[in-house]
Write a protein that holds these residues in place. Structure first.
Motif, PDB file in Angstrom:
ATOM      1  N   SER A 187       0.825  -1.206   0.000  1.00 27.38           N
ATOM      2  CA  SER A 187       0.000   0.000   0.000  1.00 27.38           C
ATOM      3  C   SER A 187       0.863   1.262   0.000  1.00 27.38           C
ATOM      4  O   SER A 187       0.598   2.214  -0.744  1.00 27.38           O
ATOM      5  N   LEU A 188       1.918   1.266   0.816  1.00 27.62           N
ATOM      6  CA  LEU A 188       2.822   2.419   0.889  1.00 27.62           C
ATOM      7  C   LEU A 188       3.564   2.644  -0.423  1.00 27.62           C
ATOM      8  O   LEU A 188       3.810   3.778  -0.833  1.00 27.62           O
ATOM      9  N   LEU A 189       3.919   1.528  -1.079  1.00 28.81           N
ATOM     10  CA  LEU A 189       4.668   1.621  -2.340  1.00 28.81           C
ATOM     11  C   LEU A 189       3.751   1.739  -3.553  1.00 28.81           C
ATOM     12  O   LEU A 189       4.225   1.860  -4.680  1.00 28.81           O
ATOM     13  N   LYS A 190       2.421   1.657  -3.288  1.00 23.79           N
ATOM     14  CA  LYS A 190       1.416   1.702  -4.357  1.00 23.79           C
ATOM     15  C   LYS A 190       1.640   0.564  -5.366  1.00 23.79           C
ATOM     16  O   LYS A 190       1.698   0.769  -6.579  1.00 23.79           O
ATOM     17  N   ILE A 191       1.786  -0.644  -4.807  1.00 23.64           N
ATOM     18  CA  ILE A 191       1.991  -1.847  -5.610  1.00 23.64           C
ATOM     19  C   ILE A 191       0.802  -2.781  -5.396  1.00 23.64           C
ATOM     20  O   ILE A 191       0.388  -3.021  -4.269  1.00 23.64           O
ATOM     21  N   ALA A 192       0.266  -3.327  -6.496  1.00 20.81           N
ATOM     22  CA  ALA A 192      -0.886  -4.223  -6.389  1.00 20.81           C
ATOM     23  C   ALA A 192      -0.461  -5.666  -6.131  1.00 20.81           C
ATOM     24  O   ALA A 192      -1.130  -6.400  -5.406  1.00 20.81           O
TER      25      ALA A 192
END
Length: 205
Positions: free
Chosen positions: A169-174
């Motif tokens: 979530s912090l890295l904006k990775i799915a």
């Protein structure tokens, strides 16, 4: 009154400690001896003699060996017998402990045979799962492993999964599988930005 669920967890962890010792001896050598132990309902720790930290490969090998014995569903038996007879069976005893003429021997097939007065499962399958939580040094020549069984393993996995999802979530990775790549990119970006900041500071000076 006995808390049945808590006692069952303690029982699983105690039998796992026996399996762990045999697995450590198989992977590291017969110099491995128990140097201390704590068995509780939520985890257990096992201190043992060894001269260096275990590698990631060794830890995985030990963990896999214990889980293999769990999947083999080996009956766990207890017998009281004369101490000399127990020694002939090759039962492992705690160094420095004093035993009477009659001892209790806990056997997990022929994989683990130990002097023990504690509570154990009836079958290795009752352990469900086994997971090493951490390994470290206690003293010179003594290492410590903390491990989990049963629902404790599931709680650990769920906790680790939650941490990974937070990082995603912090890295904006799915995709959680891309976490390492995402961290590497973030690290590279920080380095580049730090370099730019240093250059700007130089120009301002």
């Amino acid at each position: 009154a006995v808390d049945e669920e808590r006692r069952a967890d303690i029982t699983r962890n105690h039998t796992a400690a026996h399996l762990l010792q045999s697995a450590l001896r198989e992977v590291l050598g017969n110099h491995v001896q128990q140097a201390g132990q704590l068995v509780s309902d939520d985890y257990f720790r096992f201190d043992f003699t060894h001269f260096e930290a275990l590698t990631a490969k060794e830890l995985i090998e030990v963990q896999n060996l214990v889980n293999k014995k769990i999947l083999e569903a080996i009956p766990v038996t207890t017998q009281e017998m004369p101490i000399e007879e127990a020694k002939k069976l090759g039962a492992m005893a705690l160094f420095g402990e004093k035993y009477g003429d009659v001892v209790r021997v806990v056997s997990v097939g022929d994989y683990s045979v130990e002097f023990c007065g504690g509570t154990h499962v009836k079958n290795t399958a009752n352990l469900g799962l086994f997971r090493i939580r951490q390994e470290g040094s206690v003293a010179a020549g003594v290492r410590r492993i903390e491990a989990l069984t049963g629902m404790g393993v599931l709680k650990y996995i769920n906790g680790m999964s939650a941490v990974i999802m937070d990082v995603c979530s912090l890295l904006k990775i799915a995709n959680p599988k891309a976490v390492v790549e995402g961290v590497q990119k973030a690290e590279q970006l920080i380095k580049e930005q730090q370099r730019e900041i240093n250059e700007l500071h130089s120009k301002l000076a």
